[in-house]
Design a protein around this motif. Structure first.
Motif, short mmCIF file in Angstrom:
data_model
loop_
_atom_site.label_atom_id
_atom_site.label_comp_id
_atom_site.label_asym_id
_atom_site.label_seq_id
_atom_site.Cartn_x
_atom_site.Cartn_y
_atom_site.Cartn_z
N ILE A 1 0.86 -1.19 0.00
CA ILE A 1 0.00 0.00 0.00
C ILE A 1 0.90 1.24 0.00
CG2 ILE A 1 -1.77 1.28 1.29
CD1 ILE A 1 -2.65 -1.40 2.48
N SER A 2 0.61 2.20 -0.85
CA SER A 2 1.49 3.37 -0.98
C SER A 2 1.62 4.16 0.31
CB SER A 2 0.98 4.29 -2.10
OG SER A 2 -0.33 4.74 -1.84
N THR A 3 0.63 4.10 1.19
CA THR A 3 0.70 4.74 2.51
C THR A 3 1.94 4.25 3.26
OG1 THR A 3 -1.71 4.74 2.58
CG2 THR A 3 -0.57 5.16 4.66
N PHE A 4 2.35 3.01 3.00
CA PHE A 4 3.49 2.40 3.68
C PHE A 4 4.76 2.49 2.84
CE2 PHE A 4 -0.26 0.66 5.56
CZ PHE A 4 0.05 0.45 6.90
N LEU B 1 5.79 4.29 0.30
CA LEU B 1 6.40 5.56 -0.07
C LEU B 1 7.17 6.18 1.10
CD1 LEU B 1 3.70 7.11 -2.45
CD2 LEU B 1 5.88 6.05 -3.06
N PRO B 2 6.57 6.30 2.30
CA PRO B 2 7.37 6.82 3.43
C PRO B 2 8.55 5.92 3.80
CG PRO B 2 5.03 6.94 3.94
CD PRO B 2 5.15 6.12 2.69
N LEU B 3 8.45 4.62 3.47
CA LEU B 3 9.52 3.67 3.81
C LEU B 3 10.38 3.30 2.61
CD1 LEU B 3 7.49 1.20 6.09
CD2 LEU B 3 8.98 3.08 6.83
N HIS B 4 10.33 4.12 1.55
CA HIS B 4 10.99 3.76 0.29
C HIS B 4 12.48 3.53 0.46
CE1 HIS B 4 12.25 7.98 0.30
NE2 HIS B 4 13.14 7.65 -0.62
N TYR B 5 13.10 4.24 1.41
CA TYR B 5 14.56 4.12 1.60
C TYR B 5 14.95 2.74 2.13
CZ TYR B 5 13.17 5.10 6.44
OH TYR B 5 12.56 5.07 7.67
N TYR C 1 -5.93 0.22 -9.52
CA TYR C 1 -6.42 1.60 -9.43
C TYR C 1 -7.95 1.68 -9.36
CZ TYR C 1 -1.80 3.64 -10.03
OH TYR C 1 -0.49 4.02 -9.84
N ILE C 2 -8.63 0.82 -10.09
CA ILE C 2 -10.09 0.83 -10.02
C ILE C 2 -10.56 0.38 -8.64
CG2 ILE C 2 -12.22 -0.19 -10.93
CD1 ILE C 2 -10.94 -0.22 -13.69
N GLU C 3 -9.93 -0.68 -8.11
CA GLU C 3 -10.31 -1.13 -6.76
C GLU C 3 -10.04 -0.05 -5.73
OE1 GLU C 3 -9.65 -4.90 -3.68
OE2 GLU C 3 -8.77 -4.97 -5.70
N SER C 4 -8.89 0.61 -5.83
CA SER C 4 -8.55 1.68 -4.89
C SER C 4 -9.56 2.83 -4.96
CB SER C 4 -7.15 2.23 -5.20
OG SER C 4 -6.18 1.24 -5.02
N SER C 5 -10.07 3.09 -6.15
CA SER C 5 -10.97 4.22 -6.33
C SER C 5 -12.35 4.00 -5.74
CB SER C 5 -11.11 4.56 -7.82
OG SER C 5 -11.81 3.54 -8.50
N VAL C 6 -12.75 2.75 -5.55
CA VAL C 6 -14.11 2.47 -5.05
C VAL C 6 -14.13 1.80 -3.68
CG1 VAL C 6 -15.03 2.32 -7.39
CG2 VAL C 6 -14.32 0.23 -6.22
N ALA C 7 -12.98 1.36 -3.18
CA ALA C 7 -12.96 0.57 -1.93
C ALA C 7 -13.23 1.40 -0.68
CB ALA C 7 -11.63 -0.15 -1.79
N GLY C 8 -12.86 2.67 -0.71
CA GLY C 8 -13.05 3.50 0.48
C GLY C 8 -11.93 3.37 1.49
N VAL C 9 -10.96 2.50 1.22
CA VAL C 9 -9.77 2.33 2.08
C VAL C 9 -8.55 2.18 1.17
CG1 VAL C 9 -10.98 1.26 4.02
CG2 VAL C 9 -10.12 -0.17 2.17
N GLY D 1 8.80 5.36 -9.39
CA GLY D 1 9.54 5.62 -10.61
C GLY D 1 9.65 7.11 -10.86
N GLU D 2 10.02 7.48 -12.07
CA GLU D 2 10.17 8.90 -12.39
C GLU D 2 8.83 9.64 -12.35
OE1 GLU D 2 12.23 9.67 -16.00
OE2 GLU D 2 14.02 8.54 -15.42
N LYS D 3 7.75 8.96 -12.74
CA LYS D 3 6.45 9.63 -12.82
C LYS D 3 5.36 8.96 -12.00
CE LYS D 3 7.25 11.46 -17.49
NZ LYS D 3 6.74 11.49 -18.90
N TYR D 4 5.53 7.69 -11.68
CA TYR D 4 4.46 6.94 -11.02
C TYR D 4 5.04 5.74 -10.27
CZ TYR D 4 5.19 5.18 -15.76
OH TYR D 4 5.76 4.78 -16.94
N PRO D 5 4.27 5.15 -9.36
CA PRO D 5 4.78 3.98 -8.62
C PRO D 5 5.11 2.83 -9.57
CG PRO D 5 2.83 4.87 -7.56
CD PRO D 5 2.94 5.56 -8.88
N GLU D 6 6.10 2.05 -9.19
CA GLU D 6 6.51 0.90 -9.97
C GLU D 6 6.76 -0.28 -9.04
OE1 GLU D 6 10.02 2.09 -12.05
OE2 GLU D 6 8.95 3.34 -13.51
N PHE D 7 6.88 -1.47 -9.63
CA PHE D 7 7.24 -2.64 -8.86
C PHE D 7 8.35 -3.38 -9.59
CE2 PHE D 7 3.99 -4.19 -11.81
CZ PHE D 7 4.58 -5.35 -12.30
N GLU D 8 9.09 -4.16 -8.83
CA GLU D 8 10.10 -5.05 -9.42
C GLU D 8 9.73 -6.47 -9.02
OE1 GLU D 8 14.90 -6.07 -9.21
OE2 GLU D 8 14.10 -4.26 -8.22
#
Length: 346
Positions: free
Chosen positions: A28-31, A33-37, A148-156, A179-186
């Motif tokens: 979850i990006s809430t986690f 992104l702040p812990l990206h390092y 993204y669709i699930e995130s937009s309607v889930a409410g959490v 990434g440079e413009k948006y979240p990515e995964f490896e």
């Protein structure tokens, strides 16, 4: 778009796997992104308990969704509520401006079993619409769109490890980053070939505890405590444990993997004691006694548990888990194996 004529010529059938996991919530990006390092990651295993979606013709101007364990629903195009029990499925249809379609969902896993069923269905539905439209089935793109669709309607806040397991299959460690413009995964496959994956089946055990889960409740507690700054250090520990767990599984050190899994489970229990129900806690204790690791799947609070350990230890644990599960009518050891394939056109 009216899909009735397209589907009258050919029904569309797609199937995808579900998953068990460790290091969830970190997707979850809430986690992450702040812990990206710290390079947060999640570990999951795709299972051959596949979710099949069939697109069938239906009355023009309407969308129908049916799924085992839920009451079927029909709504006029653009009038379906997204907060409905199957609101995500209607939101997916709305993305494609679809009507004249019946979305039939058939899952091999128990309803609300915390195996990522709703996200799996989302991946299958998008893949089915892509197939109907003659578009390329791109697993990465489909996984992101489902997320993204699930995130937009889930409410959490929502993660995306479930969608990735469904889209790609296999045994993977997923690293979350920006990434440079948006979240990515490896994606890091844990094993080099299918022979190793097949052998790994003897080191895992999955059980359904008979009580359906509601992921929102516990996920919400984790998110809120993290945002308040109360559990940051705990989740930093979970980041490290997940990395070490992935390494232990890759090196086939299953006793070490079991110890790391149990540490992660204990940290979650300290934050949210309800993550395991009464039967789940008994099963967790038995796993420790047998030299195995055990963990709830997804956000817990009901649903499934899975275990890892040496082959003989897993066989021993299976006997004890079966004894516990006989006390709950619908509970059982699941007859399942690792699924190496993701999206399949049936």
């Amino acid at each position: 778009m009216n899909f009735k004529k397209i589907l009258e010529k050919n029904y569309i059938k797609i199937s995808v796997p579900c998953r068990v996991d460790l290091g969830g919530t970190l997707d979850i990006s809430t986690f992450y992104l702040p812990l990206h390092y710290l390079s947060p990651s999640s570990f999951n295993i795709a299972l051959d308990l596949r979710t099949k979606v069939t697109l069938l013709p239906w009355e023009e101007g309407y969308v129908k969704v049916s799924s085992k364990g839920f009451e079927s629903a029909v709504f006029k195009k653009d009038e379906a509520p997204f907060n409905h029990p199957m609101g995500l499925m209607f939101a997916l249809a709305n993305y494609f401006d679809a009507h004249g379609v019946h979305i039939k969902i058939e899952s091999s896993s128990p309803p609300r079993s915390a195996l990522g069923g709703s996200s799996s269905a989302a991946v299958a539905i998008i893949s089915a619409f892509y197939k109907a439209l003659g578009k390329e089935i791109n697993p990465e793109q489909i996984a992101w769109l489902a997320h993204y669709i699930e995130s937009s309607v889930a409410g959490v806040p929502c993660g995306m490890q479930d969608q990735l397991a469904s889209a790609f299959g296999g045994v993977n460690q997923w690293i979350w980053k920006m990434g440079e413009k948006y979240p990515e995964f490896e994606r890091i496959p844990v094993f080099e070939n299918e022979v190793e994956i097949k052998a790994f089946n003897s080191n895992i055990l999955i059980a359904y505890c008979g009580i359906p889960h509601v992921s929102k409740d516990i996920n919400k507690q984790w998110v809120e405590s993290f945002v308040r700054g109360e559990t940051r250090l705990v989740f930093k520990k979970i980041v490290d444990l997940t990395k070490e767990f992935s390494k232990a599984v890759k090196s086939k050190n299953f006793r070490q993997a079991a110890k790391l899994m149990n540490q992660e489970t204990k940290l979650r229990l300290e934050m949210t004691p309800d993550v395991l129900d009464k039967a789940g806690k008994k099963m967790f204790e038995k796993a420790i006694n047998c030299g195995c690791g055990a963990r709830f799947t997804g956000a817990g609070g009901g649903g499934c548990l899975w275990a890892i350990g040496e082959t003989l230890d897993i066989k021993n644990l299976k006997f004890f888990w079966q004894e516990i599960l006989t006390l709950v009518e619908t509970a059982k050891i699941l007859d399942t194996k690792i699924e190496t394939n993701g999206i399949i056109i049936c």
